[in-house]
Design a protein around this motif. Structure first.
Motif, PDB file in Angstrom:
ATOM      1  N   PRO A 275     -15.940  81.212 -14.293  1.00 23.54           N
ATOM      2  CA  PRO A 275     -15.867  82.220 -15.347  1.00 23.54           C
ATOM      3  C   PRO A 275     -16.451  83.556 -14.897  1.00 23.54           C
ATOM      4  CG  PRO A 275     -17.617  80.664 -15.825  1.00 23.54           C
ATOM      5  CD  PRO A 275     -16.884  80.148 -14.619  1.00 23.54           C
ATOM      6  N   LYS A 276     -15.846  84.635 -15.362  1.00 22.51           N
ATOM      7  CA  LYS A 276     -16.321  85.991 -15.035  1.00 22.51           C
ATOM      8  C   LYS A 276     -17.218  86.449 -16.193  1.00 22.51           C
ATOM      9  CE  LYS A 276     -13.362  85.940 -11.587  1.00 22.51           C
ATOM     10  NZ  LYS A 276     -12.800  84.621 -11.652  1.00 22.51           N
ATOM     11  N   ASP A 277     -18.453  85.963 -16.206  1.00 24.08           N
ATOM     12  CA  ASP A 277     -19.337  86.223 -17.339  1.00 24.08           C
ATOM     13  C   ASP A 277     -20.395  87.286 -17.055  1.00 24.08           C
ATOM     14  OD1 ASP A 277     -20.630  84.611 -15.544  1.00 24.08           O
ATOM     15  OD2 ASP A 277     -21.534  83.299 -17.029  1.00 24.08           O
ATOM     16  N   ILE A 278     -20.311  87.932 -15.896  1.00 29.73           N
ATOM     17  CA  ILE A 278     -21.256  89.000 -15.560  1.00 29.73           C
ATOM     18  C   ILE A 278     -20.495  90.316 -15.504  1.00 29.73           C
ATOM     19  CG2 ILE A 278     -22.833  89.913 -13.809  1.00 29.73           C
ATOM     20  CD1 ILE A 278     -23.319  86.972 -12.976  1.00 29.73           C
ATOM     21  N   SER A 279     -21.005  91.294 -16.199  1.00 28.91           N
ATOM     22  CA  SER A 279     -20.378  92.612 -16.239  1.00 28.91           C
ATOM     23  C   SER A 279     -21.277  93.606 -15.511  1.00 28.91           C
ATOM     24  CB  SER A 279     -20.204  93.036 -17.698  1.00 28.91           C
ATOM     25  OG  SER A 279     -19.624  94.310 -17.771  1.00 28.91           O
ATOM     26  N   TYR A 280     -20.651  94.553 -14.794  1.00 27.94           N
ATOM     27  CA  TYR A 280     -21.410  95.533 -14.026  1.00 27.94           C
ATOM     28  C   TYR A 280     -20.702  96.871 -14.135  1.00 27.94           C
ATOM     29  CZ  TYR A 280     -24.314  97.317 -10.243  1.00 27.94           C
ATOM     30  OH  TYR A 280     -25.207  98.034  -9.508  1.00 27.94           O
ATOM     31  N   LYS A 281     -21.421  97.907 -14.455  1.00 29.59           N
ATOM     32  CA  LYS A 281     -20.827  99.230 -14.608  1.00 29.59           C
ATOM     33  C   LYS A 281     -21.031 100.029 -13.322  1.00 29.59           C
ATOM     34  CE  LYS A 281     -21.045 103.413 -17.356  1.00 29.59           C
ATOM     35  NZ  LYS A 281     -21.649 104.086 -18.490  1.00 29.59           N
TER      36      LYS A 281
END
Length: 57
Positions: free
Chosen positions: A13-19
């Motif tokens: 799962p792609k559960d980490i977000s990074y700006k």
């Protein structure tokens, strides 16, 4: 909360977000790669990380 209806279950799962911030030239390169390969911008970025990681060995 639970899983929302319609959520795809995946083994990774792609559960980490990074700006991140890009200058215009870099963003245009990302946009071009995304359009030419048919991949999302996130996929292009992830692939770039994998390439960099493999080259360090």
């Amino acid at each position: 909360m639970g899983i929302h209806k319609g959520t795809k279950l995946t083994e990774n799962p792609k559960d980490i977000s990074y700006k991140v911030r890009f200058d215009k030239k870099t963003y245009e390169k990302l946009e071009t790669l995304s359009q030419e390969t048919g991949r999302t911008k996130a996929d292009v970025i992830r692939k770039g990380i994998e390439v960099q990681f493999e080259q360090r060995k």
